[in-house]
Design an enzyme around this catalytic site. Structure first.
Site, PDB file in Angstrom:
ATOM      1  N   ARG A 125       0.824  -1.209   0.000  1.00 56.18           N
ATOM      2  CA  ARG A 125       0.000   0.000   0.000  1.00 56.18           C
ATOM      3  C   ARG A 125       0.859   1.259   0.000  1.00 56.18           C
ATOM      4  O   ARG A 125       0.311   2.368  -0.037  1.00 56.18           O
ATOM      5  CB  ARG A 125      -0.886   0.009   1.255  1.00 56.18           C
ATOM      6  CG  ARG A 125      -2.319  -0.498   0.992  1.00 56.18           C
ATOM      7  CD  ARG A 125      -2.992  -0.515   2.345  1.00 56.18           C
ATOM      8  NE  ARG A 125      -4.419  -0.384   2.292  1.00 56.18           N
ATOM      9  CZ  ARG A 125      -5.264  -1.402   2.456  1.00 56.18           C
ATOM     10  NH1 ARG A 125      -4.822  -2.628   2.566  1.00 56.18           N
ATOM     11  NH2 ARG A 125      -6.559  -1.185   2.485  1.00 56.18           N
ATOM     12  N   ARG A 129     -10.006   6.860   4.354  1.00 54.95           N
ATOM     13  CA  ARG A 129      -9.263   5.771   3.696  1.00 54.95           C
ATOM     14  C   ARG A 129      -9.028   6.096   2.222  1.00 54.95           C
ATOM     15  O   ARG A 129      -7.985   5.757   1.667  1.00 54.95           O
ATOM     16  CB  ARG A 129     -10.041   4.452   3.853  1.00 54.95           C
ATOM     17  CG  ARG A 129     -10.014   3.948   5.296  1.00 54.95           C
ATOM     18  CD  ARG A 129     -11.052   2.882   5.538  1.00 54.95           C
ATOM     19  NE  ARG A 129     -10.774   1.652   4.816  1.00 54.95           N
ATOM     20  CZ  ARG A 129     -11.673   0.712   4.594  1.00 54.95           C
ATOM     21  NH1 ARG A 129     -12.912   0.859   5.020  1.00 54.95           N
ATOM     22  NH2 ARG A 129     -11.334  -0.377   3.949  1.00 54.95           N
TER      23      ARG A 129
HETATM   24  P1  AMP Z   1      -8.338  -3.719   4.176  1.00 48.80           P
HETATM   25  O1  AMP Z   1      -9.110  -4.827   4.801  1.00 48.80           O
HETATM   26  O2  AMP Z   1      -7.342  -4.203   3.160  1.00 48.80           O
HETATM   27  O3  AMP Z   1      -9.222  -2.614   3.659  1.00 48.80           O
HETATM   28  O4  AMP Z   1      -7.455  -3.070   5.348  1.00 48.80           O
HETATM   29  C1  AMP Z   1      -8.061  -2.483   6.493  1.00 48.80           C
HETATM   30  C2  AMP Z   1      -7.086  -1.573   7.210  1.00 48.80           C
HETATM   31  O5  AMP Z   1      -5.938  -2.313   7.631  1.00 48.80           O
HETATM   32  C3  AMP Z   1      -6.526  -0.446   6.363  1.00 48.80           C
HETATM   33  O6  AMP Z   1      -7.382   0.680   6.303  1.00 48.80           O
HETATM   34  C4  AMP Z   1      -5.209  -0.150   7.107  1.00 48.80           C
HETATM   35  O7  AMP Z   1      -5.459   0.582   8.301  1.00 48.80           O
HETATM   36  C5  AMP Z   1      -4.755  -1.534   7.509  1.00 48.80           C
HETATM   37  N1  AMP Z   1      -3.902  -2.150   6.457  1.00 48.80           N
HETATM   38  C6  AMP Z   1      -4.189  -3.242   5.687  1.00 48.80           C
HETATM   39  N2  AMP Z   1      -3.193  -3.532   4.840  1.00 48.80           N
HETATM   40  C7  AMP Z   1      -2.226  -2.586   5.067  1.00 48.80           C
HETATM   41  C8  AMP Z   1      -0.953  -2.312   4.497  1.00 48.80           C
HETATM   42  N3  AMP Z   1      -0.458  -3.063   3.496  1.00 48.80           N
HETATM   43  N4  AMP Z   1      -0.246  -1.258   4.986  1.00 48.80           N
HETATM   44  C9  AMP Z   1      -0.725  -0.486   5.991  1.00 48.80           C
HETATM   45  N5  AMP Z   1      -1.922  -0.676   6.564  1.00 48.80           N
HETATM   46  C10 AMP Z   1      -2.679  -1.718   6.116  1.00 48.80           C
END
Ligand code: AMP
Length: 206
Positions: free
Chosen positions: A88, A164
């Site tokens: 990310r 986000r």
């Molecule tokens: P997601 O389920 O992929 O939408 O991730 C939910 C949350 O987890 C994100 O909004 C971030 O706070 C954290 N997160 C997930 N993957 C990452 C990553 N590769 N780097 C940093 N934060 C992450």
């Protein structure tokens, strides 16, 4: 094959990554799912990540990279995997390049307006992480895969979705240029029904 699914929150990364994993017999590595599991189990890593996740911010690179490295060392990742929600940031992408050779990056293209609409109706299963939309659920409130009561993710609240999205544009969108330069990027439109998008994803991976 090592494949990355890139795209903003709500673009369908989880859904389409899972379909490709099932078809190819390789695991899906979702850093979001891993972090939520750490929070559920109240591990030190989970406790450190929770405030950032709840606020819609990224968790520090060092923490996510450590967690991902451990997962990638498992034997089921030896022949490939799909990265969903990782990398990310450019720092994460550079780090990943030192661990595995990426074969292709599928970029799911979607407008901010369409995301806001999708996220309003998103419901997820806290047990198996399957994702649904209220429009297709009708009056069902449990997971079709495992029967668990579906929930609205705390960070899917409209104001957190906006945060986000801003984070995505500032920190993750530059990865489109990063992987384009490497000749690995295949962009897929997310317009239309899920089956139509899935067909375009399959085409992009041929
Ligand atoms: P997601 O389920 O992929 O939408 O991730 C939910 C949350 O987890 C994100 O909004 C971030 O706070 C954290 N997160 C997930 N993957 C990452 C990553 N590769 N780097 C940093 N934060 C992450």
């Amino acid at each position: 094959m090592y494949i990355i699914f890139l795209g903003p929150p709500g673009s369908g990364k989880g859904t389409h990554a899972q379909r490709v994993c099932d078809a190819m017999g390789i695991p899906r590595l979702s850093t979001g799912d891993m972090l939520r599991e750490q929070i559920k189990q109240a591990t030190p890593l989970g406790l450190e990540a929770k405030a950032d996740i709840d606020a819609g911010r990224l968790v520090p690179d060092s923490l996510v990279i450590r967690m991902l490295r451990e997962r990638l060392a498992q034997p089921d990742c030896a022949n490939g995997c799909i990265f969903d929600g990782f990398p990310r940031t450019e720092a994460q992408a550079e780090e990943l390049d030192t661990i595995v050779g990426i074969d292709v990056v599928v970029n799911l293209d979607i407008s901010d307006e369409a995301i806001a609409e999708r996220m309003k109706g998103r419901r997820v299963c806290p047990a198996c992480n399957a994702s649904y939309h209220t429009e297709r659920l009708g009056d069902k409130t449990d997971c079709a895969a495992c029967g668990t009561e579906l929930i609205l993710r705390k960070d899917d609240a409209p104001e957190t979705v906006l945060a986000r999205l801003a984070v995505y544009h500032a920190q993750t969108q530059p990865l489109i240029a990063y992987y384009t330069k490497k000749g690995l990027l295949r962009s897929v439109s997310t317009d239309g029904e899920v089956e139509a998008v899935a067909a375009r994803v399959r085409e992009a991976l041929r």
